[in-house]
Scaffold this motif. Structure first.
Motif, PDB file in Angstrom:
ATOM      1  N   VAL A 118       0.846  -1.193   0.000  1.00 36.18           N
ATOM      2  CA  VAL A 118       0.000   0.000   0.000  1.00 36.18           C
ATOM      3  C   VAL A 118       0.881   1.243   0.000  1.00 36.18           C
ATOM      4  O   VAL A 118       1.803   1.361   0.807  1.00 36.18           O
ATOM      5  CB  VAL A 118      -0.925   0.030   1.235  1.00 36.18           C
ATOM      6  CG1 VAL A 118      -1.650   1.379   1.340  1.00 36.18           C
ATOM      7  CG2 VAL A 118      -1.936  -1.095   1.168  1.00 36.18           C
ATOM      8  N   VAL A 119       0.601   2.156  -0.928  1.00 37.79           N
ATOM      9  CA  VAL A 119       1.195   3.488  -0.898  1.00 37.79           C
ATOM     10  C   VAL A 119       0.086   4.441  -0.468  1.00 37.79           C
ATOM     11  O   VAL A 119      -0.925   4.579  -1.159  1.00 37.79           O
ATOM     12  CB  VAL A 119       1.756   3.901  -2.264  1.00 37.79           C
ATOM     13  CG1 VAL A 119       2.266   5.343  -2.216  1.00 37.79           C
ATOM     14  CG2 VAL A 119       2.876   2.957  -2.693  1.00 37.79           C
ATOM     15  N   ALA A 120       0.258   5.064   0.691  1.00 43.14           N
ATOM     16  CA  ALA A 120      -0.767   5.944   1.251  1.00 43.14           C
ATOM     17  C   ALA A 120      -0.228   7.371   1.343  1.00 43.14           C
ATOM     18  O   ALA A 120       0.841   7.598   1.913  1.00 43.14           O
ATOM     19  CB  ALA A 120      -1.190   5.456   2.633  1.00 43.14           C
ATOM     20  N   THR A 121      -0.966   8.318   0.780  1.00 45.70           N
ATOM     21  CA  THR A 121      -0.594   9.726   0.856  1.00 45.70           C
ATOM     22  C   THR A 121      -1.732  10.512   1.515  1.00 45.70           C
ATOM     23  O   THR A 121      -2.899  10.111   1.450  1.00 45.70           O
ATOM     24  CB  THR A 121      -0.286  10.292  -0.543  1.00 45.70           C
ATOM     25  OG1 THR A 121      -1.386  10.011  -1.430  1.00 45.70           O
ATOM     26  CG2 THR A 121       0.977   9.669  -1.110  1.00 45.70           C
ATOM     27  N   PRO A 122      -1.425  11.654   2.145  1.00 44.19           N
ATOM     28  CA  PRO A 122      -2.407  12.355   2.978  1.00 44.19           C
ATOM     29  C   PRO A 122      -3.302  13.326   2.208  1.00 44.19           C
ATOM     30  O   PRO A 122      -3.281  14.532   2.439  1.00 44.19           O
ATOM     31  CB  PRO A 122      -1.529  13.079   3.995  1.00 44.19           C
ATOM     32  CG  PRO A 122      -0.280  13.383   3.238  1.00 44.19           C
ATOM     33  CD  PRO A 122      -0.061  12.205   2.331  1.00 44.19           C
ATOM     34  N   HIS A 123      -4.090  12.800   1.279  1.00 38.95           N
ATOM     35  CA  HIS A 123      -5.043  13.597   0.489  1.00 38.95           C
ATOM     36  C   HIS A 123      -4.347  14.807  -0.144  1.00 38.95           C
ATOM     37  O   HIS A 123      -4.715  15.961   0.081  1.00 38.95           O
ATOM     38  CB  HIS A 123      -6.213  14.049   1.355  1.00 38.95           C
ATOM     39  CG  HIS A 123      -7.458  14.325   0.559  1.00 38.95           C
ATOM     40  ND1 HIS A 123      -8.721  14.087   1.034  1.00 38.95           N
ATOM     41  CD2 HIS A 123      -7.623  14.824  -0.699  1.00 38.95           C
ATOM     42  CE1 HIS A 123      -9.623  14.426   0.122  1.00 38.95           C
ATOM     43  NE2 HIS A 123      -8.969  14.882  -0.942  1.00 38.95           N
ATOM     44  N   ILE A 124      -3.356  14.510  -0.978  1.00 36.76           N
ATOM     45  CA  ILE A 124      -2.527  15.568  -1.574  1.00 36.76           C
ATOM     46  C   ILE A 124      -2.877  15.820  -3.047  1.00 36.76           C
ATOM     47  O   ILE A 124      -2.109  16.466  -3.759  1.00 36.76           O
ATOM     48  CB  ILE A 124      -1.027  15.209  -1.480  1.00 36.76           C
ATOM     49  CG1 ILE A 124      -0.723  13.905  -2.245  1.00 36.76           C
ATOM     50  CG2 ILE A 124      -0.590  15.117  -0.028  1.00 36.76           C
ATOM     51  CD1 ILE A 124       0.759  13.632  -2.424  1.00 36.76           C
ATOM     52  N   GLY A 125      -4.042  15.331  -3.488  1.00 39.13           N
ATOM     53  CA  GLY A 125      -4.375  15.420  -4.906  1.00 39.13           C
ATOM     54  C   GLY A 125      -4.108  16.759  -5.546  1.00 39.13           C
ATOM     55  O   GLY A 125      -3.531  16.851  -6.632  1.00 39.13           O
ATOM     56  N   SER A 126      -4.508  17.850  -4.886  1.00 35.56           N
ATOM     57  CA  SER A 126      -4.320  19.188  -5.456  1.00 35.56           C
ATOM     58  C   SER A 126      -3.279  19.995  -4.688  1.00 35.56           C
ATOM     59  O   SER A 126      -3.183  21.219  -4.858  1.00 35.56           O
ATOM     60  CB  SER A 126      -5.655  19.946  -5.436  1.00 35.56           C
ATOM     61  OG  SER A 126      -6.111  20.134  -4.099  1.00 35.56           O
ATOM     62  N   ALA A 127      -2.494  19.324  -3.849  1.00 38.84           N
ATOM     63  CA  ALA A 127      -1.644  20.033  -2.889  1.00 38.84           C
ATOM     64  C   ALA A 127      -0.312  20.474  -3.481  1.00 38.84           C
ATOM     65  O   ALA A 127       0.749  19.916  -3.182  1.00 38.84           O
ATOM     66  CB  ALA A 127      -1.419  19.168  -1.653  1.00 38.84           C
ATOM     67  N   THR A 128      -0.374  21.481  -4.351  1.00 36.02           N
ATOM     68  CA  THR A 128       0.830  22.202  -4.768  1.00 36.02           C
ATOM     69  C   THR A 128       0.582  23.682  -4.503  1.00 36.02           C
ATOM     70  O   THR A 128      -0.568  24.133  -4.441  1.00 36.02           O
ATOM     71  CB  THR A 128       1.151  22.000  -6.257  1.00 36.02           C
ATOM     72  OG1 THR A 128       0.131  22.617  -7.065  1.00 36.02           O
ATOM     73  CG2 THR A 128       1.249  20.519  -6.601  1.00 36.02           C
ATOM     74  N   HIS A 129       1.655  24.443  -4.349  1.00 34.50           N
ATOM     75  CA  HIS A 129       1.505  25.882  -4.095  1.00 34.50           C
ATOM     76  C   HIS A 129       0.696  26.543  -5.203  1.00 34.50           C
ATOM     77  O   HIS A 129      -0.210  27.342  -4.946  1.00 34.50           O
ATOM     78  CB  HIS A 129       2.882  26.542  -3.986  1.00 34.50           C
ATOM     79  CG  HIS A 129       3.672  26.119  -2.785  1.00 34.50           C
ATOM     80  ND1 HIS A 129       3.290  26.429  -1.496  1.00 34.50           N
ATOM     81  CD2 HIS A 129       4.821  25.407  -2.679  1.00 34.50           C
ATOM     82  CE1 HIS A 129       4.166  25.934  -0.635  1.00 34.50           C
ATOM     83  NE2 HIS A 129       5.101  25.304  -1.328  1.00 34.50           N
ATOM     84  N   GLU A 130       1.033  26.183  -6.439  1.00 36.81           N
ATOM     85  CA  GLU A 130       0.395  26.853  -7.572  1.00 36.81           C
ATOM     86  C   GLU A 130      -1.097  26.538  -7.641  1.00 36.81           C
ATOM     87  O   GLU A 130      -1.929  27.439  -7.842  1.00 36.81           O
ATOM     88  CB  GLU A 130       1.065  26.427  -8.887  1.00 36.81           C
ATOM     89  CG  GLU A 130       2.548  26.740  -8.979  1.00 36.81           C
ATOM     90  CD  GLU A 130       3.438  25.588  -8.509  1.00 36.81           C
ATOM     91  OE1 GLU A 130       4.595  25.528  -8.934  1.00 36.81           O
ATOM     92  OE2 GLU A 130       2.952  24.751  -7.698  1.00 36.81           O
ATOM     93  N   THR A 131      -1.438  25.264  -7.474  1.00 40.17           N
ATOM     94  CA  THR A 131      -2.837  24.869  -7.632  1.00 40.17           C
ATOM     95  C   THR A 131      -3.693  25.351  -6.470  1.00 40.17           C
ATOM     96  O   THR A 131      -4.817  25.836  -6.686  1.00 40.17           O
ATOM     97  CB  THR A 131      -2.934  23.345  -7.785  1.00 40.17           C
ATOM     98  OG1 THR A 131      -2.300  22.975  -9.012  1.00 40.17           O
ATOM     99  CG2 THR A 131      -4.379  22.891  -7.817  1.00 40.17           C
ATOM    100  N   ARG A 132      -3.198  25.255  -5.246  1.00 38.91           N
ATOM    101  CA  ARG A 132      -4.006  25.719  -4.118  1.00 38.91           C
ATOM    102  C   ARG A 132      -4.248  27.232  -4.193  1.00 38.91           C
ATOM    103  O   ARG A 132      -5.321  27.712  -3.827  1.00 38.91           O
ATOM    104  CB  ARG A 132      -3.326  25.343  -2.800  1.00 38.91           C
ATOM    105  CG  ARG A 132      -3.400  23.845  -2.509  1.00 38.91           C
ATOM    106  CD  ARG A 132      -4.833  23.387  -2.254  1.00 38.91           C
ATOM    107  NE  ARG A 132      -4.937  21.954  -2.106  1.00 38.91           N
ATOM    108  CZ  ARG A 132      -4.783  21.288  -0.973  1.00 38.91           C
ATOM    109  NH1 ARG A 132      -4.464  21.935   0.136  1.00 38.91           N
ATOM    110  NH2 ARG A 132      -4.929  19.981  -0.942  1.00 38.91           N
ATOM    111  N   GLU A 133      -3.275  27.989  -4.686  1.00 39.27           N
ATOM    112  CA  GLU A 133      -3.496  29.427  -4.865  1.00 39.27           C
ATOM    113  C   GLU A 133      -4.519  29.683  -5.961  1.00 39.27           C
ATOM    114  O   GLU A 133      -5.396  30.546  -5.824  1.00 39.27           O
ATOM    115  CB  GLU A 133      -2.174  30.132  -5.194  1.00 39.27           C
ATOM    116  CG  GLU A 133      -2.288  31.629  -5.437  1.00 39.27           C
ATOM    117  CD  GLU A 133      -2.648  32.431  -4.188  1.00 39.27           C
ATOM    118  OE1 GLU A 133      -2.862  33.651  -4.315  1.00 39.27           O
ATOM    119  OE2 GLU A 133      -2.704  31.847  -3.079  1.00 39.27           O
TER     120      GLU A 133
END
Length: 332
Positions: free
Chosen positions: A280-295
């Motif tokens: 299992v590769v588990a990531t913490p709900h980072i689908g849109s988590a970039t500086h550019e996209t969140r801004e």
């Protein structure tokens, strides 16, 4: 007179300045018990709400009799009682499009990480267990040329298909409510029933929203249809999957691995059985988590809210019938 906006998400200085220039702003910078109390106190005079990751149900909304618009900094709308908002004539907007490419990047990162066992083998190096050449017991599987199965062929599904088809030469099959001729033409993608896709795909990727219809869509019966070499990827919502059935499928070798960015309960509990499984590769709900996209998402939400409060149609309206009623009133 400026309208009152309750903001329950921190924004960049530029966006904060823009909001303050056009509205009276109450910032709830943390949704802990104190923050929720402050939110409840601010709701009676609120005309606009902007934020994310808060369940806005009828109980909370009833505290805001003057509310005109809610702007969500997200594409998913499962935190909102859309029917109740529409009954109250409150506009709901979201932020599609701006996160499509970034979320598809996350999906493909999980495809590559699970297929090539990146996290597991990187930890082997990190913990000093790499003592000799890697042998068959640590081999991964190829991605190029494998069949990519996408459940939910919306914007993100199409972006994932683009990466698989053009970047990795992957045949694309998909399941959705309807056949998508443009997807067929662009990616030579083939529509399949859900059982057919589960039986045929090497990589099974969820990119669909959480609704009453999709909750629990993938459970024990669906995992039983997958092949032992199948890899399961979820970048949609955790509750689309029966997590207990997924854990059992991984333990029993019904599927090879899973790449998960979303879970039934978030944050994921530290003692979750998923964290004990090397496949299992588990990531913490980072689908849109970039500086550019969140801004970009925050900017889109601010645009939507200010337009709604100014009596204009936001670019991204979820409950369009509310706008239609408002426009009809303005025209009479």
């Amino acid at each position: 007179m400026k309208k009152h906006v309750v903001l329950y998400k921190k924004l960049s200085p530029g966006l904060m300045a823009r909001l303050h220039a056009q509205a009276e702003v109450t910032l709830i910078d943390k949704l802990d018990s104190d923050g929720l109390t402050r939110l409840r106190d601010a709701l009676p005079s609120a005309q606009g709400l902007l934020g994310a990751s808060l369940r806005l149900d009828a109980e909370l909304l009833d505290l805001a009799p003057n509310l005109e618009a809610v702007a969500s900094v997200s594409v998913g709308i499962d935190n909102y009682d859309v029917d109740y908002l529409s009954q109250r004539n409150i506009l709901l907007s979201n932020t599609p499009d701006v996160l499509t490419e970034t979320t598809a990047d996350t999906g493909f990162a999980l495809i590559l990480a699970t297929a090539r066992r990146v996290v597991e083998l990187a930890n082997l190096v990190r913990t000093g267990q790499w003592k000799q050449n890697i042998g068959p017991m640590h081999f991964g599987s190829d991605v190029h040329g494998k069949t990519l199965g996408i459940i939910g062929m919306g914007r993100i599904g199409e972006a994932l298909a683009q990466r698989g088809h053009f970047g990795f030469g992957m045949p694309v099959i998909y399941h959705s409510h309807s056949v998508k001729p443009a997807v067929h033409k662009r990616f030579n993608a083939q529509h399949r029933s859900l059982p057919q896709l589960l039986e045929q795909a090497d990589f099974i990727c969820l990119t669909l929203p959480l609704t009453a219809e999709t909750e629990g869509l993938i459970g024990a019966r669906e995992f039983a249809l997958m092949r032992p070499e199948s890899i399961f990827i979820n970048i949609s919502r955790g509750k689309v999957v029966d997590e207990a059935a997924l854990i059992e499928a991984l333990r029993q070798g019904q599927i090879r691995a899973a790449g998960l960015d979303v879970f039934e309960r978030e944050p994921l509990e530290h003692d979750s059985p998923l964290l004990q499984l090397n496949n299992v590769v588990a990531t913490p709900h980072i689908g849109s988590a970039t500086h550019e996209t969140r801004e970009a998402m925050a900017r889109c939400a601010v645009d939507n809210l200010l337009a709604a409060l100014a009596g204009e149609r936001p670019l991204n309206v979820v409950n369009g019938e509310v706008w239609d009623r408002r426009r009809a009133t303005m025209c009479t």
